[in-house]
Motif scaffolding. Structure first.
Motif, PDB file in Angstrom:
ATOM      1  N   PHE A 152      40.636  60.137  47.478  1.00  0.00           N
ATOM      2  CA  PHE A 152      39.241  59.929  47.851  1.00  0.00           C
ATOM      3  C   PHE A 152      38.582  58.875  46.982  1.00  0.00           C
ATOM      4  O   PHE A 152      37.956  57.931  47.466  1.00  0.00           O
ATOM      5  CB  PHE A 152      38.481  61.252  47.739  1.00  0.00           C
ATOM      6  N   PHE A 153      38.747  58.997  45.655  1.00  0.00           N
ATOM      7  CA  PHE A 153      38.128  58.036  44.737  1.00  0.00           C
ATOM      8  C   PHE A 153      38.731  56.650  44.884  1.00  0.00           C
ATOM      9  O   PHE A 153      38.040  55.644  44.715  1.00  0.00           O
ATOM     10  CB  PHE A 153      38.254  58.524  43.293  1.00  0.00           C
ATOM     11  N   ALA A 154      40.015  56.571  45.209  1.00  0.00           N
ATOM     12  CA  ALA A 154      40.654  55.265  45.404  1.00  0.00           C
ATOM     13  C   ALA A 154      40.065  54.559  46.614  1.00  0.00           C
ATOM     14  O   ALA A 154      39.803  53.359  46.595  1.00  0.00           O
ATOM     15  CB  ALA A 154      42.167  55.437  45.567  1.00  0.00           C
ATOM     16  N   VAL A 155      39.834  55.328  47.690  1.00  0.00           N
ATOM     17  CA  VAL A 155      39.247  54.751  48.905  1.00  0.00           C
ATOM     18  C   VAL A 155      37.826  54.276  48.640  1.00  0.00           C
ATOM     19  O   VAL A 155      37.421  53.191  49.057  1.00  0.00           O
ATOM     20  CB  VAL A 155      39.268  55.778  50.053  1.00  0.00           C
ATOM     21  N   VAL A 156      37.042  55.102  47.915  1.00  0.00           N
ATOM     22  CA  VAL A 156      35.667  54.715  47.577  1.00  0.00           C
ATOM     23  C   VAL A 156      35.658  53.452  46.737  1.00  0.00           C
ATOM     24  O   VAL A 156      34.881  52.526  46.970  1.00  0.00           O
ATOM     25  CB  VAL A 156      34.955  55.866  46.832  1.00  0.00           C
ATOM     26  N   ALA A 157      36.549  53.385  45.738  1.00  0.00           N
ATOM     27  CA  ALA A 157      36.615  52.211  44.858  1.00  0.00           C
ATOM     28  C   ALA A 157      36.981  50.973  45.640  1.00  0.00           C
ATOM     29  O   ALA A 157      36.428  49.894  45.437  1.00  0.00           O
ATOM     30  CB  ALA A 157      37.628  52.456  43.744  1.00  0.00           C
ATOM     31  N   ALA A 158      37.949  51.113  46.567  1.00  0.00           N
ATOM     32  CA  ALA A 158      38.353  49.956  47.375  1.00  0.00           C
ATOM     33  C   ALA A 158      37.202  49.469  48.228  1.00  0.00           C
ATOM     34  O   ALA A 158      36.980  48.267  48.377  1.00  0.00           O
ATOM     35  CB  ALA A 158      39.551  50.340  48.254  1.00  0.00           C
ATOM     36  N   GLY A 159      36.440  50.399  48.781  1.00  0.00           N
ATOM     37  CA  GLY A 159      35.286  50.024  49.591  1.00  0.00           C
ATOM     38  C   GLY A 159      34.255  49.297  48.781  1.00  0.00           C
ATOM     39  O   GLY A 159      33.663  48.309  49.230  1.00  0.00           O
ATOM     40  N   CYS A 160      34.010  49.749  47.537  1.00  0.00           N
ATOM     41  CA  CYS A 160      33.043  49.088  46.658  1.00  0.00           C
ATOM     42  C   CYS A 160      33.492  47.685  46.321  1.00  0.00           C
ATOM     43  O   CYS A 160      32.704  46.754  46.256  1.00  0.00           O
ATOM     44  CB  CYS A 160      32.861  49.905  45.376  1.00  0.00           C
ATOM     45  N   ALA A 161      34.803  47.517  46.098  1.00  0.00           N
ATOM     46  CA  ALA A 161      35.335  46.195  45.748  1.00  0.00           C
ATOM     47  C   ALA A 161      35.123  45.229  46.898  1.00  0.00           C
ATOM     48  O   ALA A 161      34.797  44.062  46.692  1.00  0.00           O
ATOM     49  CB  ALA A 161      36.817  46.306  45.407  1.00  0.00           C
ATOM     50  N   GLN A 162      35.304  45.725  48.135  1.00  0.00           N
ATOM     51  CA  GLN A 162      35.106  44.868  49.291  1.00  0.00           C
ATOM     52  C   GLN A 162      33.640  44.472  49.425  1.00  0.00           C
ATOM     53  O   GLN A 162      33.319  43.344  49.739  1.00  0.00           O
ATOM     54  CB  GLN A 162      35.558  45.595  50.559  1.00  0.00           C
ATOM     55  N   ARG A 163      32.739  45.430  49.150  1.00  0.00           N
ATOM     56  CA  ARG A 163      31.320  45.171  49.334  1.00  0.00           C
ATOM     57  C   ARG A 163      30.752  44.285  48.226  1.00  0.00           C
ATOM     58  O   ARG A 163      29.668  43.745  48.355  1.00  0.00           O
ATOM     59  CB  ARG A 163      30.552  46.492  49.386  1.00  0.00           C
ATOM     60  N   SER A 164      31.483  44.156  47.117  1.00  0.00           N
ATOM     61  CA  SER A 164      30.953  43.366  46.002  1.00  0.00           C
ATOM     62  C   SER A 164      30.769  41.913  46.393  1.00  0.00           C
ATOM     63  O   SER A 164      29.907  41.228  45.868  1.00  0.00           O
ATOM     64  CB  SER A 164      31.879  43.477  44.785  1.00  0.00           C
ATOM     65  N   GLY A 165      31.619  41.415  47.309  1.00  0.00           N
ATOM     66  CA  GLY A 165      31.466  40.061  47.805  1.00  0.00           C
ATOM     67  C   GLY A 165      31.807  38.979  46.812  1.00  0.00           C
ATOM     68  O   GLY A 165      31.459  37.817  47.010  1.00  0.00           O
ATOM     69  N   VAL A 166      32.492  39.308  45.712  1.00  0.00           N
ATOM     70  CA  VAL A 166      32.853  38.302  44.720  1.00  0.00           C
ATOM     71  C   VAL A 166      34.066  37.518  45.207  1.00  0.00           C
ATOM     72  O   VAL A 166      35.073  38.106  45.603  1.00  0.00           O
ATOM     73  CB  VAL A 166      33.153  38.951  43.352  1.00  0.00           C
ATOM     74  N   VAL A 167      33.950  36.202  45.202  1.00  0.00           N
ATOM     75  CA  VAL A 167      35.023  35.311  45.628  1.00  0.00           C
ATOM     76  C   VAL A 167      35.492  34.503  44.423  1.00  0.00           C
ATOM     77  O   VAL A 167      34.673  33.958  43.679  1.00  0.00           O
ATOM     78  CB  VAL A 167      34.543  34.354  46.745  1.00  0.00           C
ATOM     79  N   VAL A 168      36.806  34.435  44.221  1.00  0.00           N
ATOM     80  CA  VAL A 168      37.376  33.746  43.066  1.00  0.00           C
ATOM     81  C   VAL A 168      38.259  32.607  43.547  1.00  0.00           C
ATOM     82  O   VAL A 168      38.952  32.729  44.556  1.00  0.00           O
ATOM     83  CB  VAL A 168      38.197  34.722  42.197  1.00  0.00           C
ATOM     84  N   GLY A 169      38.239  31.494  42.837  1.00  0.00           N
ATOM     85  CA  GLY A 169      39.096  30.371  43.174  1.00  0.00           C
ATOM     86  C   GLY A 169      39.318  29.483  41.975  1.00  0.00           C
ATOM     87  O   GLY A 169      38.737  29.688  40.914  1.00  0.00           O
ATOM     88  N   SER A 170      40.190  28.489  42.140  1.00  0.00           N
ATOM     89  CA  SER A 170      40.474  27.559  41.050  1.00  0.00           C
ATOM     90  C   SER A 170      40.963  26.239  41.605  1.00  0.00           C
ATOM     91  O   SER A 170      41.305  26.128  42.781  1.00  0.00           O
ATOM     92  CB  SER A 170      41.521  28.148  40.091  1.00  0.00           C
ATOM     93  N   ASP A 171      41.013  25.244  40.735  1.00  0.00           N
ATOM     94  CA  ASP A 171      41.402  23.892  41.117  1.00  0.00           C
ATOM     95  C   ASP A 171      42.098  23.264  39.914  1.00  0.00           C
ATOM     96  O   ASP A 171      41.503  23.156  38.841  1.00  0.00           O
ATOM     97  CB  ASP A 171      40.149  23.094  41.489  1.00  0.00           C
ATOM     98  N   GLN A 172      43.353  22.911  40.087  1.00  0.00           N
ATOM     99  CA  GLN A 172      44.120  22.317  38.996  1.00  0.00           C
ATOM    100  C   GLN A 172      44.508  20.901  39.339  1.00  0.00           C
ATOM    101  O   GLN A 172      44.925  20.623  40.454  1.00  0.00           O
ATOM    102  CB  GLN A 172      45.387  23.154  38.742  1.00  0.00           C
TER     103      GLN A 172
END
Length: 204
Positions: A12-32
């Motif tokens: 249950f807590f894993a599902v809730v945590a995954a949902g929160c991570a999706q809703r956070s909307g943080v996008v990460v990227g890089s350029d080398q």
């Protein structure tokens, strides 16, 4: 009242945590800097004979605006927030095996935040005092980088060549319309940025 089995609770807590991570909307990227490599992932560039030799980088120094304790202009005029980001970046550089030097490091590391969307194509988009007059570093991105509101940008410069060799960013650190400066969220976001950096300053 019935109680859930421990395994069901964990699920249950894993599902809730995954949902929160999706809703956070943080996008990460890089350029080398280097030739484009489709297998490296979106926004990633692989080091080639034309690109930097990351194995030569062992030490780093901060850019002057990072060490300026009075300069909070690139951190929403919040020096506590600036210190938080600096501590997080410092932690990640140490975890990657780099040694800090007050001056003369192989890499010069700089970073800043953006509370509004921005497109970065040159040094002009970073701010007139982001680099000091004695830091004539060239922005050497392979592409335009569009950042959403609530972004942290980290850049690495080859000090001897004076060119950018890598940058990473996290976007979407927002709480409503405001930049979310929650300590834990900032540290997690910076950690995610450095997961994009596939090099070390030691032999591990």
């Amino acid at each position: 009242m019935k109680t859930l089995h421990p395994t069901l609770l964990l699920t249950f807590f894993a599902v809730v945590a995954a949902g929160c991570a999706q809703r956070s909307g943080v996008v990460v990227g890089s350029d080398q800097r280097g030739s484009a490599n489709s297998s490296a992932g979106a926004g990633m560039y692989a080091s080639t004979t034309n690109g930097p030799d990351f194995s030569k980088y062992k030490t780093y120094s901060w850019a002057s605006q990072v060490t300026n304790l009075q300069n909070g202009v690139y951190f929403l005029n919040d020096l506590v927030f600036k210190g938080m980001v600096r501590d997080a970046v410092e932690h990640e550089m140490a975890a990657k095996g780099y040694t800090y030097q007050p001056t003369g490091g192989d890499l010069v590391v700089n970073f800043r935040s953006f509370d509004q969307p921005v497109e970065i194509t040159s040094n002009e988009n970073l701010g007139t005092d982001y680099w000091a007059t004695n830091e004539p570093y060239a922005y050497d991105s392979q592409r335009k980088v569009k950042l959403d509101k609530g972004s942290i940008l980290v850049q690495m410069i080859d000090r001897k060549k004076g060119v950018e060799v890598w940058q990473g960013y996290a976007s979407g650190l927002t709480n409503g319309d405001a930049f979310d400066k929650n300590h834990d969220k900032v540290y997690v976001a910076v950690g995610q940025i450095f997961k994009e950096y596939n090099h070390r300053g030691d032999k591990l």
